[in-house]
Design an enzyme around this catalytic site. Sequence first.
Site, PDB file in Angstrom:
ATOM      1  N   GLU A  71       1.121  -1.322  -0.305  1.00 54.71           N
ATOM      2  CA  GLU A  71      -0.307  -0.208   0.498  1.00 54.71           C
ATOM      3  C   GLU A  71       1.033   1.706  -0.070  1.00 54.71           C
ATOM      4  O   GLU A  71       0.799   2.506  -0.977  1.00 54.71           O
ATOM      5  CB  GLU A  71      -1.045   0.151   1.314  1.00 54.71           C
ATOM      6  N   GLU A  78       1.290   6.163  -7.456  1.00 56.86           N
ATOM      7  CA  GLU A  78       0.180   7.391  -7.760  1.00 56.86           C
ATOM      8  C   GLU A  78       1.126   8.599  -7.411  1.00 56.86           C
ATOM      9  O   GLU A  78       0.416   9.401  -8.413  1.00 56.86           O
ATOM     10  CB  GLU A  78      -0.802   7.080  -6.476  1.00 56.86           C
TER      11      GLU A  78
END
Length: 126
Positions: A71, A78
């Site tokens: 994560e 991102e």
Amino acid sequence: MALKDSKKRAPLFNSFGFAFSGIFKVIKDERNIKIHLFAALISIGLAFYLHISRIDWLILLLIITIVISLELVNSSIEAVVDLASPNKHPLAKKAKDVAAGAVLVAAIVSIIIGALLFFPYFTILR
């Protein structure tokens, strides 16, 4: 005699500070890591309650670490993609979707592993 680096390295303590800063930033800003951390805390609490074995602890901590680490990597991918491609682009979407997919695969497998890990302890309680 070895040549010295032309760049000065930051003290090791600073490196840890940068790493913790990144972790806390993701926890503050990203919903999904909060969900993963909540699931991890529930799993750890259940593990303490059930007094799971040492090997089961190792497995549990490993799968938690894998999901949380992925994560964090997903969030960094991102951010880099958003910086490099502020406008919508198919390759930017692909990079972000693939990174999110990696987290999803790890999360699904961790649920399966968790079920297999905890199930025997519930059958003992009967």
